[in-house]
Design an enzyme around this catalytic site. Structure first.
Site, short mmCIF file in Angstrom:
data_model
loop_
_atom_site.label_atom_id
_atom_site.label_comp_id
_atom_site.label_asym_id
_atom_site.label_seq_id
_atom_site.Cartn_x
_atom_site.Cartn_y
_atom_site.Cartn_z
N TYR A 191 26.40 -70.38 -60.99
CA TYR A 191 25.25 -70.58 -62.27
C TYR A 191 25.78 -71.70 -63.22
O TYR A 191 26.65 -71.19 -64.03
CB TYR A 191 25.09 -69.19 -62.82
CG TYR A 191 24.33 -69.25 -63.96
CD1 TYR A 191 22.73 -69.48 -63.69
CD2 TYR A 191 24.84 -69.02 -65.29
CE1 TYR A 191 21.78 -69.24 -64.89
CE2 TYR A 191 23.62 -69.11 -66.24
CZ TYR A 191 22.39 -69.36 -66.29
OH TYR A 191 21.55 -69.24 -67.07
N CYS A 247 18.43 -72.29 -6.22
CA CYS A 247 18.40 -71.47 -4.85
C CYS A 247 16.85 -70.87 -4.92
O CYS A 247 16.80 -69.88 -5.80
CB CYS A 247 19.48 -70.60 -4.74
SG CYS A 247 19.27 -69.28 -3.28
N LYS A 261 32.41 -66.75 -47.00
CA LYS A 261 32.40 -68.41 -46.92
C LYS A 261 31.30 -68.53 -45.93
O LYS A 261 31.52 -68.26 -44.60
CB LYS A 261 33.52 -69.17 -46.23
CG LYS A 261 33.58 -70.43 -46.68
CD LYS A 261 35.01 -71.11 -46.46
CE LYS A 261 34.92 -72.46 -46.69
NZ LYS A 261 33.74 -73.38 -46.10
N CYS A 308 18.52 -64.13 -2.17
CA CYS A 308 20.00 -64.23 -2.00
C CYS A 308 20.75 -63.35 -2.88
O CYS A 308 20.30 -62.88 -3.85
CB CYS A 308 20.08 -65.88 -2.75
SG CYS A 308 21.75 -66.16 -3.29
N GLU A 338 34.40 -63.87 -52.11
CA GLU A 338 33.05 -63.92 -51.35
C GLU A 338 33.15 -64.32 -49.98
O GLU A 338 34.28 -64.92 -49.42
CB GLU A 338 32.40 -64.95 -52.26
CG GLU A 338 32.07 -64.59 -53.59
CD GLU A 338 31.51 -65.78 -54.33
OE1 GLU A 338 31.06 -66.95 -53.77
OE2 GLU A 338 31.82 -66.02 -55.67
N GLU A 385 24.43 -71.59 -50.98
CA GLU A 385 24.44 -72.09 -49.49
C GLU A 385 23.18 -71.75 -48.84
O GLU A 385 22.57 -70.64 -48.86
CB GLU A 385 25.56 -71.33 -48.70
CG GLU A 385 26.17 -71.89 -47.58
CD GLU A 385 27.11 -73.06 -47.96
OE1 GLU A 385 27.38 -73.41 -49.25
OE2 GLU A 385 27.72 -73.58 -46.87
N CYS A 426 24.18 -67.83 -0.26
CA CYS A 426 23.40 -67.60 1.01
C CYS A 426 23.17 -69.13 1.72
O CYS A 426 22.61 -68.77 2.88
CB CYS A 426 22.12 -67.24 0.57
SG CYS A 426 21.07 -68.17 -0.31
N ALA A 430 1.15 -57.00 -43.30
CA ALA A 430 -0.29 -57.13 -43.17
C ALA A 430 -0.91 -56.84 -44.51
O ALA A 430 -1.56 -57.67 -45.18
CB ALA A 430 -0.88 -55.92 -42.37
N ASP A 487 28.67 -69.95 -43.61
CA ASP A 487 28.58 -71.18 -42.55
C ASP A 487 27.22 -71.98 -42.49
O ASP A 487 26.42 -72.05 -41.69
CB ASP A 487 29.12 -70.89 -41.23
CG ASP A 487 29.76 -72.12 -40.79
OD1 ASP A 487 30.01 -73.33 -41.30
OD2 ASP A 487 30.06 -72.33 -39.55
N CYS A 519 23.30 -73.56 -1.47
CA CYS A 519 23.70 -72.30 -2.17
C CYS A 519 25.03 -71.68 -1.74
O CYS A 519 25.24 -71.47 -0.42
CB CYS A 519 22.76 -71.26 -2.37
SG CYS A 519 23.27 -69.73 -3.03
N ARG A 575 24.17 -81.62 -51.00
CA ARG A 575 25.52 -81.99 -51.34
C ARG A 575 26.02 -83.33 -51.43
O ARG A 575 26.43 -83.84 -52.35
CB ARG A 575 26.81 -81.19 -50.78
CG ARG A 575 28.21 -81.51 -51.05
CD ARG A 575 29.23 -80.57 -50.58
NE ARG A 575 30.41 -80.73 -51.03
CZ ARG A 575 31.12 -81.68 -50.59
NH1 ARG A 575 30.84 -82.27 -49.46
NH2 ARG A 575 32.58 -81.94 -51.08
N LYS A 619 40.24 -69.57 -44.33
CA LYS A 619 39.64 -70.12 -43.02
C LYS A 619 40.10 -68.85 -41.92
O LYS A 619 41.27 -68.56 -41.61
CB LYS A 619 39.82 -71.50 -42.58
CG LYS A 619 39.33 -72.63 -43.56
CD LYS A 619 37.83 -72.62 -43.29
CE LYS A 619 37.36 -73.73 -42.52
NZ LYS A 619 37.27 -75.13 -43.00
S1 IVH Z 1 32.50 -72.60 -53.71
C1 IVH Z 1 34.17 -76.29 -55.95
N1 IVH Z 1 31.42 -70.11 -52.56
O1 IVH Z 1 32.04 -74.21 -48.60
C2 IVH Z 1 33.64 -75.04 -54.97
N2 IVH Z 1 31.61 -72.36 -51.48
O2 IVH Z 1 34.81 -75.82 -48.47
C3 IVH Z 1 33.29 -75.04 -53.56
N3 IVH Z 1 30.74 -72.39 -49.05
O3 IVH Z 1 31.09 -76.99 -49.93
C4 IVH Z 1 31.94 -74.02 -53.27
N4 IVH Z 1 30.46 -70.11 -49.13
O4 IVH Z 1 29.44 -75.56 -48.82
C5 IVH Z 1 31.75 -71.67 -52.55
N5 IVH Z 1 30.94 -68.24 -51.52
C6 IVH Z 1 31.23 -69.54 -51.32
C7 IVH Z 1 30.88 -70.43 -50.03
C8 IVH Z 1 31.13 -71.71 -50.21
C9 IVH Z 1 30.33 -71.24 -48.31
C10 IVH Z 1 30.80 -73.62 -48.71
C11 IVH Z 1 30.30 -74.79 -49.44
C12 IVH Z 1 31.51 -75.63 -49.99
C13 IVH Z 1 32.59 -75.40 -48.65
C14 IVH Z 1 33.69 -75.65 -49.47
#
Ligand code: IVH
Length: 665
Positions: A227, A423, A118, A428, A116, A173, A408, A37, A120, A405, A139, A313
């Site tokens: 970066y 139903c 990954k 039931c 790091e 991401e 029942c 608020a 989704d 059903c 991308r 993965k």
């Molecule tokens: S690095 C060339 N870091 O995974 C470097 N990718 O399979 C590629 N993704 O297209 C990216 N978390 O969409 C990087 N911590 C992370 C990520 C990450 C998710 C995804 C990203 C990329 C795909 C690569």
């Protein structure tokens, strides 16, 4: 004049920096210092100053996240350097192979990994010019993406202005949390729209809509991991670039670790495989990158991926198996759901033997027959579902939905506008069991120990014919049941009694009113504060609550109009359940932080209705005008309150204006 302008410009500047600081605390660091608020009130002050002085409005103002009309299409833009994908390692051995290759290529020079998560979602490149967010590009095919700046600007964790006026590019991401994903799909289901299959698709869909207002409503987040300056990493190490991004105001995933060797990296992978279900967003693995940028340069790239990074993965959440049969299940609202009986299969570490098929139309859409080979998917803790037929069985039998059903034997009915057969027999036993299980579930009345097996016995033996009967159960009755010792019987009775203290919202969601899930129940409880009010208010007034539309309001009325349900409510009242709570001003409403005073007679709204709608939008309604009053709504024959408002210089609006502001939420 010049002085006054200066001071307005200064006020605007201060408000912006204050609001930006609070947005960073809330959306990036997850540690707010003020209430929603208070934040809304700051934003409103800024917005009103900017309305009065549009010459001071700038694109980096926090009021300018959602702007502009829907687009006609997206412009394609080339990336500063290709957005490549990653090679995968599917198990520990493949990760060790990768490590060996890196060691060879670096001729045994020491190196470190940055591990790091990954995430989704979908990757996005955002460009800043002298600290200002200038462009966001998806991308795409890696070389060329689509410009989605207006949409990306609505992502609250993406700074419109970086903390330092640098010119750079951040890549990361865009994701959607499980919670926001569930809400989105709940809403889509209510609106009869197709559901998103997983958070990634919904994040991608949300960024690629033509209207930024839609993206804004989806609550996307952005987490940065690269970066760049001029398309190249601009720090000496990857770790430093993550720190640089955080310092610039970006959200950087906190779950990252510097790993001096492959064993540490593998531990990180395993640790997060265990923890992934507890994370508020989905991940599909771990990304490992060589920390030193100089070493990254030496390792270089293959045609499609860097040699200095790998994606580990996690086990797939989908698998193939055979449908051995199709059966139907009766839910607590009587909806009949077809369920596929599967040959046991491991999906993401869990044995799956059944999967939902939703409804008859879904079976037709899939073209599914018994005997077919199918792909099943699990996402989060969602029930597994059949997503596609991989190979149809030549001798496959088409499935025919039963007309009565299976429990029942009542005839099944398809209600207008619905796809599911139902139903309609409220007695039931299948519905009763499901109702009780839902009532006792975690997050609802939370009766520990009241699981499927116990509920089945209670229903079969006729000990419970409604949830109200739970509160009359005695320990001796439970002791007589299968696999029930004295101690556990006593414990369950204790748990049943403890559940009487659950707050109103839990009870409301436990009643099983159609469309009233956890969230809607909470909103209803917060807005109206009492079960009796909710049970008696007319539909229009129920709709004053946030997110309650005609469909939900009608379902609530229908529920409380049924004499059987009225009896149930009286029995629950007699059992001492909690029917009241304080009315809470809901944090995020457009009126939060505002106090209204109503005076006179309004052309269309009754006083009670106007009050309910203001409260539902987060505002407060007070009885008398004071310095604390924000807005007076005046109707015909408004008396002394209106005079007082004028005296104090408080904004006065009429009903039409109030309705307009309520619409414009
Ligand atoms: S690095 C060339 N870091 O995974 C470097 N990718 O399979 C590629 N993704 O297209 C990216 N978390 O969409 C990087 N911590 C992370 C990520 C990450 C998710 C995804 C990203 C990329 C795909 C690569």
């Amino acid at each position: 004049m010049a002085d006054a302008e200066l001071s307005i410009a200064e006020q605007i500047r201060q408000l912006r920096s204050e609001i930006t600081r609070h947005e960073h605390l809330y959306y990036v660091l997850d540690s707010p210092e003020i209430t929603d608020a208070q934040y809304d009130s700051l934003l409103r002050q800024l917005s009103s100053l900017e309305d009065q002085h549009p010459e001071f409005r700038t694109p980096d103002s926090p009021t300018q996240r959602v702007g502009g009309a829907p687009r006609e299409g997206f412009v394609k833009l080339a990336h500063s350097s290709p957005m490549l994908s990653l090679d995968n390692a599917l198990n520990e051995a493949e990760l060790r192979d990768f490590d060996r290759r890196v060691r060879d290529l670096l001729a045994d020079e020491p190196f470190e990994y940055v591990a790091e998560l990954k995430l989704d979602g979908l990757s996005l490149a955002v460009h800043y010019n002298a600290g200002l967010l200038e462009r966001a590009i998806t991308r795409g095919d890696g070389a060329v993406g689509e410009e989605v700046t207006a949409n990306a600007r609505t992502i609250r964790s993406l700074p419109l202005r970086a903390s330092t006026p640098l010119t750079f590019e951040a890549r990361g991401e865009a994701i959607i949390s499980r919670r926001a994903f569930d809400r989105l799909n709940e809403q889509r289901e209510q609106d009869g729209l197709p559901l998103y299959a997983n958070p990634r698709n919904s994040a991608a869909g949300s960024l690629r809509v033509l209207d930024p207002a839609i993206t804004a409503s989806r609550q996307l987040e952005f987490m940065a991991y690269f970066y760049f300056v001029d398309g190249q990493p601009a720090c000496q190490s990857h770790w430093q670039s993550l720190e640089q991004l955080a310092a610039l105001g970006f959200k950087v995933n906190p779950h990252r670790r510097l790993c001096p060797n492959i064993d540490d990296l593998i531990s990180f992978c395993n640790e997060f495989d265990q923890r992934r279900e507890q994370l508020p967003y989905e991940i599909d693995g771990v990304v490992a990158k060589i920390n030193s940028i100089a070493q990254q340069r030496r390792l270089g790239y293959t045609a499609k991926a860097p040699r200095w990074a790998i994606a580990y993965k996690y086990a797939a959440r989908d698998a193939e198996t055979t449908v051995e049969g199709i059966t139907v299940q009766v839910g607590r609202t009587g909806a009949i759901t077809p369920v596929a009986i599967l040959r046991d299969v491991q999906v993401g570490g869990v044995t799956v033997s059944r999967a939902t098929l939703h409804n008859e139309d879904e079976i037709t859409r899939l073209g599914l027959r018994v005997g077919d080979r199918v792909r099943v998917e699990r996402s989060g803790d969602v029930i597994p579902k059949v997503v596609a037929v991989v190979a149809s069985s030549p001798a496959g039998q088409p499935f025919v939905m039963p007309r009565s059903c299976p429990v029942c034997a009542s005839s099944l009915i398809k209600l207008e506008g619905e796809v599911a057969l139902r139903c309609l027999n409220v007695n039931c036993p299948a519905r009763l069991m499901a109702t009780i299980e839902h009532f006792a579930a975690r997050g609802v009345m939370d009766i520990d120990g009241m699981g499927e097996a116990l509920v089945k016995q209670l229903v079969d033996k006729g000990l419970v014919t409604s949830v109200a009967d739970l509160y009359g159960l005695r320990a001796e009755q439970l002791e007589a049941l299968d696999r029930m010792g004295r101690k556990s019987a006593a414990k369950i009775i204790e748990n049943i009694h403890a559940s009487r203290r659950r707050p109103l919202a839990r009870l409301l969601s436990g009643l099983g009113i159609s469309f009233v899930g956890e969230r809607t129940a909470q909103i209803l409880a917060d807005t109206f504060g009492s079960l009796d009010r909710i049970a008696t208010l007319p539909e229009e007034q129920l709709q004053a609550a946030e997110e309650v539309g005609p469909k939900v309001a009608a379902a609530i009325r229908l529920f409380f109009a049924d004499p059987r349900n009225q009896e149930l409510i009286e029995r629950l009242r007699a059992a001492g359940l909690c029917f009241e709570q304080e009315i809470r001003v809901r944090g995020l409403g457009p009126f939060s932080g505002l106090t209204f005073v109503l005076t006179g007679t309004f052309p269309t709204l009754k006083r009670e209705e106007a009050k309910a709608r203001i409260e539902a939008a987060g505002g407060k309604v007070a009885g008398s005008v004071s310095k604390k009053t924000s807005i007076v709504v005046a109707g015909e024959e408004a008396g002394s309150k209106l005079d007082k408002a004028r005296e104090l210089g408080i904004e006065v609006i009429d009903e039409a204006e109030l309705l307009r502001r309520l619409e414009n939420q």
